[in-house]
Design an enzyme around this catalytic site. Structure first.
Site, PDB file in Angstrom:
ATOM      1  N   ASP A   1       6.204  -3.869  -1.542  1.00  0.00           N
ATOM      2  CA  ASP A   1       5.434  -2.914  -0.584  1.00  0.00           C
ATOM      3  C   ASP A   1       6.770  -1.631  -0.624  1.00  0.00           C
ATOM      4  O   ASP A   1       7.945  -2.085  -0.889  1.00  0.00           O
ATOM      5  CB  ASP A   1       5.151  -3.448   0.453  1.00  0.00           C
ATOM      6  CG  ASP A   1       4.056  -2.512   1.323  1.00  0.00           C
ATOM      7  OD1 ASP A   1       3.902  -1.497   0.779  1.00  0.00           O
ATOM      8  OD2 ASP A   1       3.535  -2.987   2.305  1.00  0.00           O
TER       9      ASP A   1
ATOM     10  N   ASP B   1       8.661   3.560   4.798  1.00  0.00           N
ATOM     11  CA  ASP B   1       8.554   4.792   5.098  1.00  0.00           C
ATOM     12  C   ASP B   1      10.303   5.179   5.724  1.00  0.00           C
ATOM     13  O   ASP B   1      10.877   6.139   5.417  1.00  0.00           O
ATOM     14  CB  ASP B   1       7.979   5.074   6.493  1.00  0.00           C
ATOM     15  CG  ASP B   1       6.377   5.073   6.037  1.00  0.00           C
ATOM     16  OD1 ASP B   1       6.004   5.661   5.361  1.00  0.00           O
ATOM     17  OD2 ASP B   1       5.594   4.128   6.949  1.00  0.00           O
TER      18      ASP B   1
ATOM     19  N   SER C   1       1.988   5.502  -1.858  1.00  0.00           N
ATOM     20  CA  SER C   1       2.088   6.019  -3.399  1.00  0.00           C
ATOM     21  C   SER C   1       3.230   5.371  -4.112  1.00  0.00           C
ATOM     22  O   SER C   1       3.017   5.370  -5.548  1.00  0.00           O
ATOM     23  CB  SER C   1       2.505   7.472  -3.171  1.00  0.00           C
ATOM     24  OG  SER C   1       3.761   7.554  -2.285  1.00  0.00           O
ATOM     25  N   THR C   2       4.252   4.732  -3.670  1.00  0.00           N
ATOM     26  CA  THR C   2       5.163   3.997  -4.526  1.00  0.00           C
ATOM     27  C   THR C   2       4.584   2.650  -4.786  1.00  0.00           C
ATOM     28  O   THR C   2       4.675   2.331  -6.026  1.00  0.00           O
ATOM     29  CB  THR C   2       6.679   3.696  -3.640  1.00  0.00           C
ATOM     30  OG1 THR C   2       6.852   4.874  -2.761  1.00  0.00           O
ATOM     31  CG2 THR C   2       7.374   3.301  -4.353  1.00  0.00           C
TER      32      THR C   2
ATOM     33  N   LYS D   1      14.387   7.151   1.628  1.00  0.00           N
ATOM     34  CA  LYS D   1      13.747   6.261   2.440  1.00  0.00           C
ATOM     35  C   LYS D   1      15.192   5.466   3.344  1.00  0.00           C
ATOM     36  O   LYS D   1      14.753   4.741   4.135  1.00  0.00           O
ATOM     37  CB  LYS D   1      12.801   5.224   2.163  1.00  0.00           C
ATOM     38  CG  LYS D   1      11.818   5.922   1.414  1.00  0.00           C
ATOM     39  CD  LYS D   1      10.690   6.653   2.255  1.00  0.00           C
ATOM     40  CE  LYS D   1       9.574   7.143   1.408  1.00  0.00           C
ATOM     41  NZ  LYS D   1       8.733   6.235   0.861  1.00  0.00           N
TER      42      LYS D   1
ATOM     43  N   THR E   1       0.981  -1.308  -0.036  1.00  0.00           N
ATOM     44  CA  THR E   1       0.045   0.124   0.179  1.00  0.00           C
ATOM     45  C   THR E   1       0.917   1.259   0.084  1.00  0.00           C
ATOM     46  O   THR E   1       1.992   1.208   0.743  1.00  0.00           O
ATOM     47  CB  THR E   1      -0.939   0.071   1.402  1.00  0.00           C
ATOM     48  OG1 THR E   1      -1.662  -1.171   1.263  1.00  0.00           O
ATOM     49  CG2 THR E   1      -1.818   1.296   1.355  1.00  0.00           C
TER      50      THR E   1
ATOM     51  N   LYS F   1       7.105   1.102   8.603  1.00  0.00           N
ATOM     52  CA  LYS F   1       6.163   0.990   7.821  1.00  0.00           C
ATOM     53  C   LYS F   1       4.881   1.331   8.490  1.00  0.00           C
ATOM     54  O   LYS F   1       4.561   1.395   9.530  1.00  0.00           O
ATOM     55  CB  LYS F   1       5.644  -0.134   6.991  1.00  0.00           C
ATOM     56  CG  LYS F   1       6.971  -0.823   5.930  1.00  0.00           C
ATOM     57  CD  LYS F   1       6.917  -2.067   5.363  1.00  0.00           C
ATOM     58  CE  LYS F   1       5.425  -2.203   4.899  1.00  0.00           C
ATOM     59  NZ  LYS F   1       5.028  -1.109   4.059  1.00  0.00           N
TER      60      LYS F   1
ATOM     61  N   GLY G   1       0.873   4.690   5.760  1.00  0.00           N
ATOM     62  CA  GLY G   1      -0.457   4.816   4.957  1.00  0.00           C
ATOM     63  C   GLY G   1      -1.654   4.192   5.950  1.00  0.00           C
ATOM     64  O   GLY G   1      -2.429   3.609   5.426  1.00  0.00           O
TER      65      GLY G   1
ATOM     66  N   GLU H   1      -0.330  -5.409   5.790  1.00  0.00           N
ATOM     67  CA  GLU H   1       0.914  -5.519   5.408  1.00  0.00           C
ATOM     68  C   GLU H   1       1.824  -6.687   5.796  1.00  0.00           C
ATOM     69  O   GLU H   1       2.546  -7.125   5.040  1.00  0.00           O
ATOM     70  CB  GLU H   1       1.633  -4.075   5.121  1.00  0.00           C
ATOM     71  CG  GLU H   1       1.069  -3.157   4.249  1.00  0.00           C
ATOM     72  CD  GLU H   1       1.553  -1.615   4.508  1.00  0.00           C
ATOM     73  OE1 GLU H   1       1.331  -0.732   3.730  1.00  0.00           O
ATOM     74  OE2 GLU H   1       2.403  -1.499   5.361  1.00  0.00           O
TER      75      GLU H   1
HETATM   76  C1  5RP Z   1       1.492   2.072   4.227  1.00  0.00           C
HETATM   77  C2  5RP Z   1       3.145   1.755   4.256  1.00  0.00           C
HETATM   78  C3  5RP Z   1       3.748   2.579   2.929  1.00  0.00           C
HETATM   79  O1  5RP Z   1       4.557   1.253   2.563  1.00  0.00           O
HETATM   80  C4  5RP Z   1       4.674   3.446   3.321  1.00  0.00           C
HETATM   81  O2  5RP Z   1       3.871   4.412   4.317  1.00  0.00           O
HETATM   82  C5  5RP Z   1       5.340   4.244   2.389  1.00  0.00           C
HETATM   83  O3  5RP Z   1       4.506   4.876   1.533  1.00  0.00           O
HETATM   84  P1  5RP Z   1       4.795   5.941   0.350  1.00  0.00           P
HETATM   85  O4  5RP Z   1       5.145   4.811  -0.810  1.00  0.00           O
HETATM   86  O5  5RP Z   1       3.588   6.536  -0.074  1.00  0.00           O
HETATM   87  O6  5RP Z   1       5.990   6.640   0.698  1.00  0.00           O
HETATM   88  O7  5RP Z   1       3.657   1.440   4.963  1.00  0.00           O
HETATM   89  O8  5RP Z   1       0.902   1.351   5.428  1.00  0.00           O
END
Ligand code: 5RP
Length: 223
Positions: free
Chosen positions: A81, A84, A30-31, A121, A28, A94, A97, A103
């Site tokens: 996945d 953060d 944006s990536t 990251k 989950t 993580k 989101g 996850e």
């Molecule tokens: C969601 C997560 C995401 O993988 C994490 O927050 C990274 O998100 P993004 O790709 O938007 O920076 O753990 O629960």
């Protein structure tokens, strides 16, 4: 390259880990959204996906990808996945989101965790990013006090001014000020606190591979 372009690059690079005819575990964020968009080009070649959130499920289905319930699949070859934070051993924070519990569940079903991230990251020690912890609401205040005893400050995550409710019907605490020197020990400790559903340290479910998007291209780190 912008951060958005780096995410697109690494989302596309992750396709090399998707075996035709397989069911792929999907995270989950944006990536991962960039990965899902790329996976759409393979929709006819894969059996489907197991998803870690309602939002990812909806995105996968909109691209014609079948989403299986996690209980219908014994083992996944790969789980893809974001994170953060990820350190040089593959340990991660993580849950930015709010999808950390599912996850971790889907990651535990996979033989390989492929983390996709942009270079911002990668950290030497986990803990600058506020640590997400999914909690049962009646335990939230006591858990916040337990984090305070470790030097952390826990804040209830809000959405539109009210406590955010996860896909599992629970709340999220975001904890700042922690020093996570031993991710395995830390994850074990917090997991033992009554009312903790899931702590956003992924040490037992660490990454086996990290595809890291940099201005010079995608680097592959293996752990
Ligand atoms: C969601 C997560 C995401 O993988 C994490 O927050 C990274 O998100 P993004 O790709 O938007 O920076 O753990 O629960």
């Amino acid at each position: 390259m912008t951060q958005d372009e780096l995410k697109t690059l690494v989302g596309q690079a992750a396709l090399q880990y998707v075996q035709p005819g397989s069911i792929v575990g999907v995270g989950t964020g944006s990536t991962v959204n960039k990965f899902i968009d790329a996976l759409g080009t393979m929709a006819g070649q894969i059996k489907g996906a197991v998803s870690s959130s309602i939002v990812s499920t909806e995105r996968l289905q909109a691209l014609g990808i079948t989403v299986f319930d996690a209980t219908a699949v014994d083992e996944l070859a790969v789980y893809i996945d974001g994170a953060d934070e990820i350190d040089h051993a593959g340990y991660m924070i993580k849950g930015g989101g709010a999808a950390l519990t599912r996850e971790k569940i889907v990651a535990a079903q996979a033989r390989q965790f492929v983390c996709i991230a942009d270079e911002s990251k990668l950290v030497t020690a986990l803990g600058a990013f506020p640590l997400p912890v999914e909690v049962i609401p009646m335990a939230a205040k006591r858990i916040a006090r337990q984090f305070a005893a470790l030097g952390g400050v826990a804040a209830l995550r809000l959405k539109s001014g009210v406590p955010l409710v996860t896909d599992n019907g629970q709340h999220i605490l975001d904890v700042t000020g922690l020093k996570i020197v031993d991710p395995l020990a830390f994850e074990s400790t917090v997991n033992n606190w009554p009312g903790v559903v899931c702590v956003g340290v992924f040490a037992f479910q660490k990454a086996s591979v990290c595809l890291l998007a940099t201005g010079a291209g995608v680097k592959t780190l293996t752990f």
